[in-house]
Each structure stands twice: as C-alpha cells, then as structure tokens.
Design a protein around this motif. Structure first.
Motif, PDB file in Angstrom:
ATOM      1  N   ALA A  29      60.463  -5.586  33.545  1.00 38.25           N
ATOM      2  CA  ALA A  29      60.128  -4.910  32.288  1.00 38.25           C
ATOM      3  C   ALA A  29      59.003  -3.929  32.582  1.00 38.25           C
ATOM      4  CB  ALA A  29      59.709  -5.914  31.224  1.00 38.25           C
ATOM      5  N   ILE A  30      59.235  -2.659  32.268  1.00 38.99           N
ATOM      6  CA  ILE A  30      58.300  -1.584  32.598  1.00 38.99           C
ATOM      7  C   ILE A  30      57.747  -0.985  31.307  1.00 38.99           C
ATOM      8  CG2 ILE A  30      58.070   0.686  33.674  1.00 38.99           C
ATOM      9  CD1 ILE A  30      60.461  -0.209  35.512  1.00 38.99           C
ATOM     10  N   LEU A  31      56.422  -0.971  31.201  1.00 42.40           N
ATOM     11  CA  LEU A  31      55.737  -0.369  30.055  1.00 42.40           C
ATOM     12  C   LEU A  31      54.924   0.809  30.577  1.00 42.40           C
ATOM     13  CD1 LEU A  31      54.393  -3.635  28.336  1.00 42.40           C
ATOM     14  CD2 LEU A  31      56.663  -2.581  28.125  1.00 42.40           C
ATOM     15  N   HIS A  32      55.136   1.974  29.968  1.00 44.94           N
ATOM     16  CA  HIS A  32      54.566   3.196  30.534  1.00 44.94           C
ATOM     17  C   HIS A  32      54.017   4.099  29.437  1.00 44.94           C
ATOM     18  CE1 HIS A  32      54.381   6.502  33.571  1.00 44.94           C
ATOM     19  NE2 HIS A  32      54.553   7.255  32.495  1.00 44.94           N
ATOM     20  N   SER A  33      52.862   4.710  29.722  1.00 49.77           N
ATOM     21  CA  SER A  33      52.294   5.676  28.774  1.00 49.77           C
ATOM     22  C   SER A  33      51.611   6.810  29.529  1.00 49.77           C
ATOM     23  CB  SER A  33      51.277   4.991  27.858  1.00 49.77           C
ATOM     24  OG  SER A  33      50.712   5.922  26.955  1.00 49.77           O
ATOM     25  N   SER A  34      51.930   8.043  29.126  1.00 49.54           N
ATOM     26  CA  SER A  34      51.335   9.243  29.708  1.00 49.54           C
ATOM     27  C   SER A  34      51.098  10.262  28.607  1.00 49.54           C
ATOM     28  CB  SER A  34      52.271   9.838  30.770  1.00 49.54           C
ATOM     29  OG  SER A  34      51.857  11.141  31.143  1.00 49.54           O
ATOM     30  N   TYR A  35      50.090  11.107  28.785  1.00 49.44           N
ATOM     31  CA  TYR A  35      49.807  12.170  27.830  1.00 49.44           C
ATOM     32  C   TYR A  35      50.328  13.529  28.305  1.00 49.44           C
ATOM     33  CZ  TYR A  35      46.827   9.514  24.628  1.00 49.44           C
ATOM     34  OH  TYR A  35      46.353   8.648  23.674  1.00 49.44           O
ATOM     35  N   PHE A  36      51.199  13.518  29.305  1.00 55.17           N
ATOM     36  CA  PHE A  36      51.657  14.790  29.856  1.00 55.17           C
ATOM     37  C   PHE A  36      53.167  15.015  29.718  1.00 55.17           C
ATOM     38  CE2 PHE A  36      47.498  14.456  31.764  1.00 55.17           C
ATOM     39  CZ  PHE A  36      47.047  15.765  31.690  1.00 55.17           C
ATOM     40  N   ASP A  93      55.169   8.052  25.550  1.00 51.92           N
ATOM     41  CA  ASP A  93      54.578   9.226  26.189  1.00 51.92           C
ATOM     42  C   ASP A  93      54.359  10.309  25.145  1.00 51.92           C
ATOM     43  OD1 ASP A  93      54.750   7.982  28.696  1.00 51.92           O
ATOM     44  OD2 ASP A  93      56.830   8.630  28.930  1.00 51.92           O
ATOM     45  N   ARG A  94      53.283  11.041  25.298  1.00 51.35           N
ATOM     46  CA  ARG A  94      52.933  12.099  24.345  1.00 51.35           C
ATOM     47  C   ARG A  94      52.478  13.343  25.100  1.00 51.35           C
ATOM     48  NH1 ARG A  94      49.006   8.416  20.427  1.00 51.35           N
ATOM     49  NH2 ARG A  94      50.648   7.244  19.357  1.00 51.35           N
ATOM     50  N   TRP A  95      52.707  14.497  24.500  1.00 45.60           N
ATOM     51  CA  TRP A  95      52.193  15.743  25.066  1.00 45.60           C
ATOM     52  C   TRP A  95      50.848  16.036  24.412  1.00 45.60           C
ATOM     53  CZ3 TRP A  95      52.322  18.714  29.049  1.00 45.60           C
ATOM     54  CH2 TRP A  95      51.825  20.023  28.991  1.00 45.60           C
ATOM     55  N   ARG A  96      49.783  15.560  25.031  1.00 46.45           N
ATOM     56  CA  ARG A  96      48.423  15.795  24.552  1.00 46.45           C
ATOM     57  C   ARG A  96      47.518  16.049  25.753  1.00 46.45           C
ATOM     58  NH1 ARG A  96      47.433  11.044  19.998  1.00 46.45           N
ATOM     59  NH2 ARG A  96      49.144  11.631  18.594  1.00 46.45           N
ATOM     60  N   PRO A  97      47.737  17.167  26.455  1.00 47.14           N
ATOM     61  CA  PRO A  97      46.969  17.432  27.673  1.00 47.14           C
ATOM     62  C   PRO A  97      45.488  17.678  27.428  1.00 47.14           C
ATOM     63  CG  PRO A  97      48.293  19.339  27.089  1.00 47.14           C
ATOM     64  CD  PRO A  97      48.729  18.224  26.179  1.00 47.14           C
ATOM     65  N   GLN A  98      45.130  18.039  26.195  1.00 47.92           N
ATOM     66  CA  GLN A  98      43.729  18.273  25.868  1.00 47.92           C
ATOM     67  C   GLN A  98      43.186  17.064  25.104  1.00 47.92           C
ATOM     68  OE1 GLN A  98      42.224  20.997  27.070  1.00 47.92           O
ATOM     69  NE2 GLN A  98      44.208  21.556  27.958  1.00 47.92           N
ATOM     70  N   ALA A  99      42.212  16.391  25.692  1.00 48.45           N
ATOM     71  CA  ALA A  99      41.622  15.224  25.056  1.00 48.45           C
ATOM     72  C   ALA A  99      40.554  15.648  24.048  1.00 48.45           C
ATOM     73  CB  ALA A  99      40.997  14.311  26.105  1.00 48.45           C
ATOM     74  N   ARG A 100      40.291  14.764  23.094  1.00 49.24           N
ATOM     75  CA  ARG A 100      39.187  14.953  22.164  1.00 49.24           C
ATOM     76  C   ARG A 100      38.052  14.045  22.621  1.00 49.24           C
ATOM     77  NH1 ARG A 100      41.186  14.156  16.167  1.00 49.24           N
ATOM     78  NH2 ARG A 100      38.910  14.176  15.910  1.00 49.24           N
TER      79      ARG A 100
END
Length: 338
Positions: free
Chosen positions: A222-229, A151-158
């Motif tokens: 098995a849980i794989l998760h990705s979020s930008y928030f 997970d990453r804090w990238r609320p603004q996309a390019r």
C-alpha cells in the motif's frame, strides 16, 4: 435534543467544514467560538458568543460538545481542558502529535465518561466509499498493490502559515497524511512494516512537503504519496489479480462547503461524471466505468449525535482508531529518510 457546541479555532476547518455541517444538522446548535476574529465569526454565526481565550468556551454551561480546530500541536492541551471541564470532544485530525498524548486523552475520556472522537471525515469521501465497496465485492480479485495519492500543484509555499514551518505537527505528513493513513487502516488493518521517505522540496518552506510511504501487508504493498509539484496523478490506483481500478479527481464536499453549499442540497457530495473511475481487465482489455458513490461528511455528525444523546452505537471514529494513525506516523518518522 440539540447538542450545544463550542468551536475552538475558526480557520478554514472550523469556519467552513464544521460550521457548514453543523448548521445543516437539526441536532446541533453552535453557541460559542474561540477566535480572535469576532467579526468574521458573527458574519456566519451572529448569535454565537465569541472569546479569544479558549478556556472561556470550555467552561461555559451552554456548551456540551467542544470541537478542537486549533493548530495540531495544541490539540492535546485543548482537548484535555475540554474533557476536564466535562465536555464531549471532537478533535480535528491529526488526533495528537505524540502517541503518549493520545493515550492520556483516552484515559481522561474514560475517567470523565465523555465521548472523545476524531474528525477523520475522509472515511465518507465518495471516492473512498467507492473503493471500499469495489474491494469488498471481490471484483478486483486479490489486491496486490494499492496506491493513494493526494498531489497538488502548489510550487509556491506560504511561509507565513504554521503548516509550512518546521514545528511539531506541521508539514504534509501531519496535515494530509492522517486522512489517507486512516483510509488504509480501514481497508487493510495494521501493516507488517512501513518504509518512509520525506523531503522539503519547496524553497520557501521549512516543513516536510513531500512524503512517500510504503506499507507492507505480506506480499501486498500500500503506497501513500503526496507532492506539491503535480496535480495530474490518479487519486487511486489499485492492482488486483482480476483487474485494475484507476480513479482521478478529489471528493467535492470540502470545496462545496467552502462555497457555502448546504450538505442537505441534492447535489452535495455528488461527483462529476467525468471523474468516475475505471475498472480495467488487462486480460481482455475491456473497461468499465464505475460510478462514484455519494460522499456524506454529515454522517459523522449523525453518528455522534446518536452516541451522545442516546448512548447508542459507537463514536464515529474511536480515539483508539485515531491513535493507530499517530502510531503509523511516529513509526514512519522513526524509520524514514529525510
């Protein structure tokens, strides 16, 4: 023997990761690069031949190995051209964007008798090596739930980046997913089934930027998760019959390479002690700090050199293994909700 290397694409992966690793390895020499930014290449590789057309690279006599670092949807075309030109090939993850394309490349590598491998370098993340060792030790008992988050804090996309577009091979499932699906397959093998959820959560992007995969292994999940928030979730959570493991932080090697730190330096791949994981025994409330293993991306190129030069051992990651990752992605897209 030095293996002469041509790199196709000089974005972040080609410029920092592969170039940084290869420059630190005595067994390789980067002789050519396909890029539209010759000045950027020559700042780092002043002696390298640079061409905009990738065909000029794969046809060169001073190239033995081609590394494909182009946008995901172009991997098949560039890898096929390199194999047909008699070159060994490393493909950045994901291997391909379609299972059928991967099968064609495998057949082509067999026909040309060249090494075809895929850069799933996260097998040599220090935290993953730690998890792999901990599970194998039996300390956690029988694993009942495995969670892997990036997970990453990238609320603004390019929105100008191809990875943010709604095109073949874009979005986080193809960008981040392959590494963590590959790690899951290394630990547990092929799952019985996969449940998937996808979303486009940021206003400025068109591609998938959220995914949540649940892989079934009998009664284990098995849980794989990705979020930008968010960037406050643990990297790993593992629950077993004899204890739990909790680990925060990400492997430092990519950032170290981007900072031009040599993989041969003493501190390369060593994680800050504050990020070591914790083993927890819920029955006694006792905890134990688990030291993170040293990461070693350079191992990929050690194994590849041995395979190409002497024919000994296996490729670092076989194309067949990498194809299993694409099979999981295709199945996830087929059954998933977006």
């Amino acid at each position: 023997m030095k293996i002469k290397v041509g790199i196709i694409g000089f974005g972040s992966s080609g410029k920092f990761i592969h170039t940084g690793l290869l420059k630190a390895h005595d067994g390789y020499e980067i002789t050519a690069v396909a890029s539209s930014r010759a000045k950027d290449v020559h700042k780092i590789l002043p002696k390298a031949f640079v061409a905009k057309d990738f065909f000029e690279i794969v046809k060169r006599c001073d190239v033995d190995l081609v590394i494909v670092c182009t946008p995901n949807a172009e991997h098949f075309k560039h890898a096929a051209a390199a194999l047909e030109s008699g070159k060994h090939v490393v493909v950045e993850k994901p291997f391909v964007t379609k299972v059928d394309d991967g099968k064609k490349l495998i057949a082509l590598a067999e026909k040309t008798k060249k090494v075809l491998t895929v850069f799933h370098n996260r097998r040599w993340d220090g935290d993953f090596l730690t998890v792999k060792k901990l599970i194998a030790s039996g300390k956690l008992g029988e694993i009942k739930q495995f969670e892997s988050h990036l997970d990453r804090w990238r609320p603004q996309a390019r929105a100008d980046r191809w990875k943010e577009q709604n095109i073949q091979g874009a979005g986080t499932l193809f960008d981040l997913g392959p590494h963590y699906i590959d790690q899951m397959l290394c630990l547990f093998g092929k799952p019985d089934r996969v449940i998937a959820d996808f979303a486009v959560q940021r206003d400025q992007t068109l591609g998938v930027d959220y995914f949540h995969l649940i892989a079934h292994y009998g009664n284990m999940r098995a849980i794989l998760h990705s979020s930008y928030f968010t960037d406050v979730t643990p990297r790993f959570q593992i629950f077993g019959t004899d204890g739990n493991f909790l680990k925060y932080g990400v492997d430092p090697q990519e950032d170290q390479l981007k900072q031009n730190q040599s993989p041969r330096s003493p501190n390369f791949g060593i994680e800050n002690k504050n990020l070591y994981g914790t083993f927890i025994n819920p029955a006694t409330a006792e905890t134990e700090t688990i030291k993170t293993e040293k990461g070693n991306f350079l191992k990929f190129y050690d194994l590849l050199h041995k395979k190409i030069v002497s024919g000994q051992g296996e490729a670092p990651i076989s194309a067949e293994e990498a194809l299993k990752v694409i099979e999981i992605i295709e199945e996830s897209v087929r059954v998933g909700y977006c």
